[in-house]
Write a protein that holds these residues in place. Structure first.
Motif, PDB file in Angstrom:
ATOM      1  N   ARG A  66       0.839  -1.204   0.000  1.00 28.72           N
ATOM      2  CA  ARG A  66       0.000   0.000   0.000  1.00 28.72           C
ATOM      3  C   ARG A  66       0.876   1.256   0.000  1.00 28.72           C
ATOM      4  N   LEU A  69       2.781   1.618  -3.376  1.00 26.43           N
ATOM      5  CA  LEU A  69       1.900   2.034  -4.469  1.00 26.43           C
ATOM      6  C   LEU A  69       1.386   3.469  -4.289  1.00 26.43           C
ATOM      7  N   GLU A  70       1.280   3.939  -3.064  1.00 25.90           N
ATOM      8  CA  GLU A  70       0.944   5.347  -2.840  1.00 25.90           C
ATOM      9  C   GLU A  70       2.108   6.227  -3.281  1.00 25.90           C
ATOM     10  N   ASP A  72       4.531   5.249  -5.521  1.00 29.15           N
ATOM     11  CA  ASP A  72       4.802   5.033  -6.943  1.00 29.15           C
ATOM     12  C   ASP A  72       3.700   4.151  -7.531  1.00 29.15           C
ATOM     13  N   LYS A  73       2.730   4.769  -8.152  1.00 28.38           N
ATOM     14  CA  LYS A  73       1.589   4.024  -8.708  1.00 28.38           C
ATOM     15  C   LYS A  73       1.999   3.050  -9.812  1.00 28.38           C
ATOM     16  N   ALA A  74       3.184   3.243 -10.386  1.00 26.16           N
ATOM     17  CA  ALA A  74       3.659   2.369 -11.462  1.00 26.16           C
ATOM     18  C   ALA A  74       4.411   1.139 -10.936  1.00 26.16           C
ATOM     19  N   ARG A  76       5.407  -2.404  -9.817  1.00 22.99           N
ATOM     20  CA  ARG A  76       4.867  -3.716 -10.179  1.00 22.99           C
ATOM     21  C   ARG A  76       5.095  -4.662  -9.007  1.00 22.99           C
ATOM     22  N   LEU A  95      -5.433  -3.307  -4.068  1.00 21.85           N
ATOM     23  CA  LEU A  95      -4.358  -2.310  -3.957  1.00 21.85           C
ATOM     24  C   LEU A  95      -3.747  -1.982  -5.312  1.00 21.85           C
ATOM     25  N   GLY A  96      -3.789  -2.952  -6.214  1.00 18.50           N
ATOM     26  CA  GLY A  96      -3.158  -2.758  -7.514  1.00 18.50           C
ATOM     27  C   GLY A  96      -1.993  -3.701  -7.758  1.00 18.50           C
TER      28      GLY A  96
END
Length: 110
Positions: A66, A69-70, A72-74, A76, A95-96
């Motif tokens: 979490r 990804l907050e 760095d949304k990219a 992996r 979360l992605g």
């Protein structure tokens, strides 16, 4: 390809690093237990793929993912864990995360 491994089991980290490196599949960038802190140290520490275990001491894998990804949304992120719990899978994917793989005991499969 650069891979980072966030798992609290040093045998898992070492084994994955050996397999990925020896097979020429990937270079392992780092293998700490504190994925969030290491990832946020700077762009040079950003792997192409981050393998994360769900349960680790301190900041668990879900929370680490979490935060990453907050930041760095990219990023992996691929979860690699022994926990097949639907709640963990749902949280990770919401979360992605790019995927959720279950570790299996090879001896129990053979």
């Amino acid at each position: 390809m650069k891979i980072a491994i966030a798992d609290d089991d040093p045998i898992v980290c070492s084994s994955l690093q050996t397999i990925l490196t020896a097979s020429g599949t990937a270079d392992v960038l780092w293998t700490p237990r504190t994925a969030g802190r290491q990832y946020m140290a700077g762009p040079a520490q950003h792997p192409d793929v981050l393998l994360v275990d769900v349960q680790m001491p301190g900041l668990n894998g879900i929370e680490a993912a979490r935060k990453i990804l907050e930041f760095d949304k990219a990023a992996r992120i691929l979860f690699l864990t022994t926990f097949a719990d639907q709640q963990y899978i749902s949280q990770a994917m919401a979360l992605g995360a790019r995927g959720y793989l279950i570790k299996q005991d090879v001896a129990s499969v053979c």
